[in-house]
Scaffold this active site. Sequence first.
Site, PDB file in Angstrom:
ATOM      1  N   LYS A 198      10.115-128.994  19.095  1.00  0.00           N
ATOM      2  CA  LYS A 198      11.448-128.841  18.493  1.00  0.00           C
ATOM      3  C   LYS A 198      12.187-130.172  18.439  1.00  0.00           C
ATOM      4  O   LYS A 198      12.702-130.580  17.390  1.00  0.00           O
ATOM      5  CB  LYS A 198      12.262-127.814  19.289  1.00  0.00           C
ATOM      6  CG  LYS A 198      13.733-127.684  18.850  1.00  0.00           C
ATOM      7  CD  LYS A 198      13.841-127.316  17.377  1.00  0.00           C
ATOM      8  CE  LYS A 198      15.275-127.336  16.877  1.00  0.00           C
ATOM      9  NZ  LYS A 198      16.096-126.266  17.412  1.00  0.00           N
ATOM     10  N   GLY A 247      23.549-140.557   2.471  1.00  0.00           N
ATOM     11  CA  GLY A 247      24.773-139.802   2.677  1.00  0.00           C
ATOM     12  C   GLY A 247      25.678-140.497   3.669  1.00  0.00           C
ATOM     13  O   GLY A 247      25.391-141.612   4.113  1.00  0.00           O
ATOM     14  N   CYS A 254      22.585-129.619  15.599  1.00  0.00           N
ATOM     15  CA  CYS A 254      21.270-129.951  16.151  1.00  0.00           C
ATOM     16  C   CYS A 254      20.975-131.444  16.240  1.00  0.00           C
ATOM     17  O   CYS A 254      20.704-131.963  17.330  1.00  0.00           O
ATOM     18  CB  CYS A 254      20.179-129.268  15.327  1.00  0.00           C
ATOM     19  SG  CYS A 254      20.187-127.465  15.450  1.00  0.00           S
TER      20      CYS A 254
END
Length: 429
Positions: A198, A247, A254
Amino acid sequence: MRRIGVIGAGYVGLTTAACFAHLGHRVVCADVDRRRVARLCRAEVDLHEPGLARLVAEGLREGRLRFVVGNREALSDVDFVFVCVPTPTGEDGSADLSAVRAVLREARELMAPDAVLVIKSTVPAGTTDRAAAEMEGHQVVSNPEFLREGHAVQDFLQPQRVVVGASVESAALRVLDLYSGTGAPVMVTTPTSAELVKYASNCFLAMKLSYVNALAELCEQIGADIGDVTEGMSLDDRIGASFLTPGPGWGGSCFPKDTKALLSTAESVDVDFSLLRATIDTNEHQPQRVVEKVRELLGPVEGRRIGLLGLAFKAGTNDLRDSPALAVAELLAEQGARLAGYDPCVDHGPVPVVSSVEEAATGASALLVLTEWPEFAELDWPDLASRMARPVIVDTRNLLPRDKVTEAGFTLLSLGTPASTTRPTTAGL
């Protein structure tokens, strides 16, 4: 049909509970927030998550989903307990596991001997093994979530993969059986490896975004166009097109906490993860870079009205956590700008929020596109220009149609794009 307890009714917990109920299991979802539980019992979902409210209403209507205050019912008389509580960043940058530990203390006393405790919260490597030692014989499994905000239901019901980390194979197989209705590819590994999957995934994506933002800054300095550069990169199937759009920085629930947590883990075992440190540093530089672009066009911003288009950290959600748009807003406010923010899914926030793009533009010296909502690419540009004190736009998402915007009289500044670019023709190739 299995009996499942879910601890936590946030993004992960509520999606997990509603989707397991949809797959035919009986689910009780617990949370400490009485107001949230009361609203969920009425099928009122505050999260902007397509399909989630429908699944909550379905589960309640068909009697497969219940919401309760406190964890007792979700820990006792169930076959599985899914821990979906927050693991925010602690003062030292590591993950704060206090909520996880609190659940473990209760679970040790209340869980049935043959029930499986499943840690779905994002936790540092080694947490599941330590939890198993504390749980005195209960089976403890790692099952990290890979849910994108704005696509959480789709990602749960049609996942790219289901990862389970377990020390006992039978426990892993029991957890995998819960997902049998999804037809997803599965991976069984050790708990420590599952936990690291993860973190490694999120940190790699954050690294890719920081890379393209640094590349955009380089393009501006040497006269290249970031759109052309990334298009050329994306044709290489080893790289792909995802996460190659510049961006104002990455944010959300997260990436910021997971990059810091993995860096903290590396430092705790004396691993020099300078690449990840650079990823974080590059991201923290982005809001200031956007403000510098505004000042490049306007000069000092003190007393000037500036319209902010987009407040959420990305399109498709109303989540303001660690939003780069708000980081930009804070810097502008510190310099005396008067701000008006509009977001189609946000009706309040730390900056003054208005009800339309037109209201944000009225009297403004500049508009900043800070979130990539598709509707921002299809505005009435002549009308907006007529409303503004100065027709200036800084497009931090490279979303807007340059020709239409400039034809309406706007000065348009994008990321990674020189002031004027002549593209060669491909005719005859």
